[in-house]
Structures are given as C-alpha cells and as structure tokens.
Design a protein around this motif. Sequence first.
Motif, mmCIF file in Angstrom:
data_model
loop_
_atom_site.group_PDB
_atom_site.id
_atom_site.type_symbol
_atom_site.label_atom_id
_atom_site.label_comp_id
_atom_site.label_asym_id
_atom_site.label_seq_id
_atom_site.Cartn_x
_atom_site.Cartn_y
_atom_site.Cartn_z
ATOM 1 N N GLU A 90 39.402 74.440 84.674
ATOM 2 C CA GLU A 90 39.981 74.909 83.412
ATOM 3 C C GLU A 90 38.922 75.362 82.403
ATOM 4 O O GLU A 90 39.254 75.972 81.391
ATOM 5 N N LEU A 91 37.643 75.073 82.682
ATOM 6 C CA LEU A 91 36.574 75.483 81.768
ATOM 7 C C LEU A 91 36.433 77.007 81.784
ATOM 8 O O LEU A 91 36.520 77.637 82.843
ATOM 9 N N THR A 92 36.194 77.571 80.625
ATOM 10 C CA THR A 92 36.061 79.030 80.532
ATOM 11 C C THR A 92 34.722 79.513 81.068
ATOM 12 O O THR A 92 34.606 80.668 81.475
ATOM 13 N N LEU A 143 37.332 64.578 78.608
ATOM 14 C CA LEU A 143 38.578 64.799 77.894
ATOM 15 C C LEU A 143 38.587 66.201 77.312
ATOM 16 O O LEU A 143 37.550 66.858 77.206
ATOM 17 N N ASN A 144 39.767 66.646 76.948
ATOM 18 C CA ASN A 144 39.948 67.917 76.251
ATOM 19 C C ASN A 144 40.599 67.613 74.914
ATOM 20 O O ASN A 144 41.562 66.841 74.860
ATOM 21 N N GLY A 171 46.932 77.341 81.702
ATOM 22 C CA GLY A 171 46.758 78.635 82.355
ATOM 23 C C GLY A 171 46.428 79.749 81.385
ATOM 24 O O GLY A 171 46.123 79.520 80.214
ATOM 25 N N GLU A 172 46.485 80.965 81.892
ATOM 26 C CA GLU A 172 46.162 82.156 81.097
ATOM 27 C C GLU A 172 47.053 82.193 79.854
ATOM 28 O O GLU A 172 48.254 82.004 79.929
ATOM 29 N N GLY A 173 46.438 82.381 78.704
ATOM 30 C CA GLY A 173 47.198 82.406 77.458
ATOM 31 C C GLY A 173 47.345 81.042 76.808
ATOM 32 O O GLY A 173 47.870 80.943 75.704
ATOM 33 N N GLY A 174 46.904 79.981 77.497
ATOM 34 C CA GLY A 174 46.981 78.640 76.920
ATOM 35 C C GLY A 174 45.939 78.449 75.833
ATOM 36 O O GLY A 174 45.002 79.228 75.700
ATOM 37 N N ASP A 175 46.121 77.406 75.047
ATOM 38 C CA ASP A 175 45.198 77.101 73.955
ATOM 39 C C ASP A 175 43.821 76.707 74.495
ATOM 40 O O ASP A 175 43.720 76.043 75.524
ATOM 41 N N LEU A 176 42.794 77.097 73.740
ATOM 42 C CA LEU A 176 41.438 76.645 74.043
ATOM 43 C C LEU A 176 41.234 75.256 73.450
ATOM 44 O O LEU A 176 41.640 74.990 72.321
#
Length: 185
Positions: A90-92, A143-144, A171-176
């Motif tokens: 999930e990391l960018t 943690l996030n 997923g795509e479009g989810g919050d950072l």
Amino acid sequence: MPQRDTISTTPMDGAAAVIAADAFKLVYAEAFAEPPYRETADDVAAAFRHFPAVTRRLAFRAVLARNSEGEPVGMAYGCLLGPDTVWWDELTEPVSDDMRRENGHRTFGLMELAVRVAWRGQGVARRLHETLLDGTGAERVLLNVHPASEAAPTAYRSWGYRKIGEARLGGEGGDLHDAMLLDLG
C-alpha cells in the motif's frame, strides 16, 4: 466531561473481541465520526461487518479500556503480519526487501487505536498501546495514520514512531495516510 476515572484495560483474543464487538464499535463510531475521518453510520457498519473476519487472523489481539462503571472508553487491535501481508504494497514508494520482509513474528500491524473524546488526555491511548503490544515478541510495529488528524501522529511520534512513507488505503483513489514504524528492540 467526566472527572479522572479509574480505567481498566482488558487484553483479548479474537473470540473475546467478537463477543465485545459492540463495545469496540461504540468507541470506533465516536472517535472516527470526527474530522478528518468523518465516518458515517454506514461506514461504521461496513467496518464492523468485517470485524469477525479480522479477529480470526493469526495472532490477532485486542484491548478494550473501560471506566469504573464498565463503560467502554477506548480500544485497540491488530495482529502480527505474515509473509503474504499487503501492508507494504500500500506504500506509494517502495521500501527495501529487507524492510518489507515478514515472517509472522517480526512486525505487529496496529489496525486501530481510539479513545472516546471525554477520556482523552488521561493516558488511555498509551495504556492501550502498551497493553496491546505486551508479549507480542515483535521487533517493530507498523501503522497507518491520517496526517490531518494532528493528535494521533503527534502521540505516535512521542512514543518513538517515525514516518517511513505514505500509504494509499482502499486502493486507487483512497486517502493517503502516513505509514509509521516503531522499533521495539
């Protein structure tokens, strides 16, 4: 606002957490209704439809905090991350293979930690965190956290967490979210 109260924390396995799901849901609903989360009743219902499945994960553990009258005031839960975890995906920005190496014992994934408004500032979150991690044997905690929440990232940094990147949740479009890591060793 209640006066300082005697708060007890109860560690739980998955089966016990399912039995206490309404208490976890109460804390979650109140804590995450606030900005920046703004979770609605539908969001909370969706999250807790998946709660029983989450509690069946290997090495799941939870903690529930209650005041002297038995009212739920805080909660935390998570599990050890296995070799097939998607948390690192999930990391960018990718991290090293050594950083993302998991074996089911190395990293504890802190999924949720929340305290109801009236009991904040009394050390409840810290006690939940310590109780949850006690005896995990993990080397570190991942943690996030939503960066706009202000209080949560500040607390995590004061406990020794450091930001290691950003994760896009949902997923795509989810919050950072800020991905934060605490070394326990």
